[in-house]
Design a protein around this motif. Sequence first.
Motif, PDB file in Angstrom:
ATOM      1  N   GLY A  51       0.828  -1.198   0.000  1.00  0.00           N
ATOM      2  CA  GLY A  51       0.000   0.000   0.000  1.00  0.00           C
ATOM      3  C   GLY A  51       0.858   1.242   0.000  1.00  0.00           C
ATOM      4  O   GLY A  51       2.071   1.176  -0.170  1.00  0.00           O
ATOM      5  N   GLY A  52       0.218   2.376   0.226  1.00  0.00           N
ATOM      6  CA  GLY A  52       0.897   3.662   0.166  1.00  0.00           C
ATOM      7  C   GLY A  52       1.147   4.261   1.537  1.00  0.00           C
ATOM      8  O   GLY A  52       1.347   3.550   2.534  1.00  0.00           O
ATOM      9  N   ILE A  53       1.076   5.575   1.597  1.00  0.00           N
ATOM     10  CA  ILE A  53       1.381   6.321   2.819  1.00  0.00           C
ATOM     11  C   ILE A  53       0.443   5.922   3.961  1.00  0.00           C
ATOM     12  O   ILE A  53       0.881   5.765   5.100  1.00  0.00           O
ATOM     13  N   GLY A  54      -0.849   5.767   3.681  1.00  0.00           N
ATOM     14  CA  GLY A  54      -1.794   5.380   4.731  1.00  0.00           C
ATOM     15  C   GLY A  54      -1.447   4.024   5.324  1.00  0.00           C
ATOM     16  O   GLY A  54      -1.472   3.842   6.544  1.00  0.00           O
ATOM     17  N   THR A  55      -1.102   3.075   4.465  1.00  0.00           N
ATOM     18  CA  THR A  55      -0.725   1.736   4.935  1.00  0.00           C
ATOM     19  C   THR A  55       0.533   1.807   5.790  1.00  0.00           C
ATOM     20  O   THR A  55       0.615   1.190   6.856  1.00  0.00           O
ATOM     21  N   LEU A  56       1.507   2.564   5.333  1.00  0.00           N
ATOM     22  CA  LEU A  56       2.750   2.734   6.087  1.00  0.00           C
ATOM     23  C   LEU A  56       2.477   3.387   7.435  1.00  0.00           C
ATOM     24  O   LEU A  56       3.020   2.971   8.469  1.00  0.00           O
ATOM     25  N   ASN A  57       1.595   4.383   7.455  1.00  0.00           N
ATOM     26  CA  ASN A  57       1.225   5.054   8.695  1.00  0.00           C
ATOM     27  C   ASN A  57       0.590   4.077   9.676  1.00  0.00           C
ATOM     28  O   ASN A  57       0.922   4.064  10.871  1.00  0.00           O
ATOM     29  N   GLU A  58      -0.311   3.250   9.182  1.00  0.00           N
ATOM     30  CA  GLU A  58      -0.981   2.283  10.060  1.00  0.00           C
ATOM     31  C   GLU A  58       0.003   1.246  10.581  1.00  0.00           C
ATOM     32  O   GLU A  58      -0.032   0.877  11.762  1.00  0.00           O
ATOM     33  N   LEU A  59       0.912   0.792   9.724  1.00  0.00           N
ATOM     34  CA  LEU A  59       1.944  -0.158  10.135  1.00  0.00           C
ATOM     35  C   LEU A  59       2.804   0.428  11.247  1.00  0.00           C
ATOM     36  O   LEU A  59       3.016  -0.209  12.287  1.00  0.00           O
ATOM     37  N   THR A  60       3.281   1.650  11.070  1.00  0.00           N
ATOM     38  CA  THR A  60       4.168   2.234  12.078  1.00  0.00           C
ATOM     39  C   THR A  60       3.413   2.599  13.356  1.00  0.00           C
ATOM     40  O   THR A  60       3.999   2.552  14.441  1.00  0.00           O
TER      41      THR A  60
END
Length: 185
Positions: A110-119
Amino acid sequence: MSGKLKSIAVYCGHQFGTDSRFAVDAAAIGEFLGRNKIRMVFGGGNVGLMGTVATAALDAGGHVIGVSTNNVIEKQEPVHSGVEVTVVDGVNERKQKMFELSDAFIILPGGIGTLNELTDIMTMQQIGESKKPLFFLNTAGFWIPFVRLFIHMQKSGFIETIHDYNIHGANTVDDLIKRILKYEN
């Protein structure tokens, strides 16, 4: 937390990405969740990988909850039909609601949102606010740059070892499913 995972949040892109394997794997994950009666929680969209994973879960007889925001619904993406929808005011409330509704998390490309949720999930694990497992699927090597960054941060003395996190990575859907099923026992 160990035992039966009754509800898993899936974080992934609202686009398809450039590799057809992303959508194939998203569909396989959705089908696994639906077939095994594991409730799926996701961002609510009917587009990209989000739409693919939700449709597959529904087609396999699963229960799917979409958590979206008023802004996303109005401006960006339609809500997936056939899912139970919860609408919240903003992205932070959305993340909190998805966290509350889930026993574990699956991260797909995914993109920025996915990365944000992961972190966000990793941060909660790091400071002891969550012990819920995080499973990520490294389809077509998608997450290799993130893993390299994680190792760089560790070597630079900014984070502890990966063993301090409840993270389970896999390169194939079959391996990810085995890790989820193993975690449940």
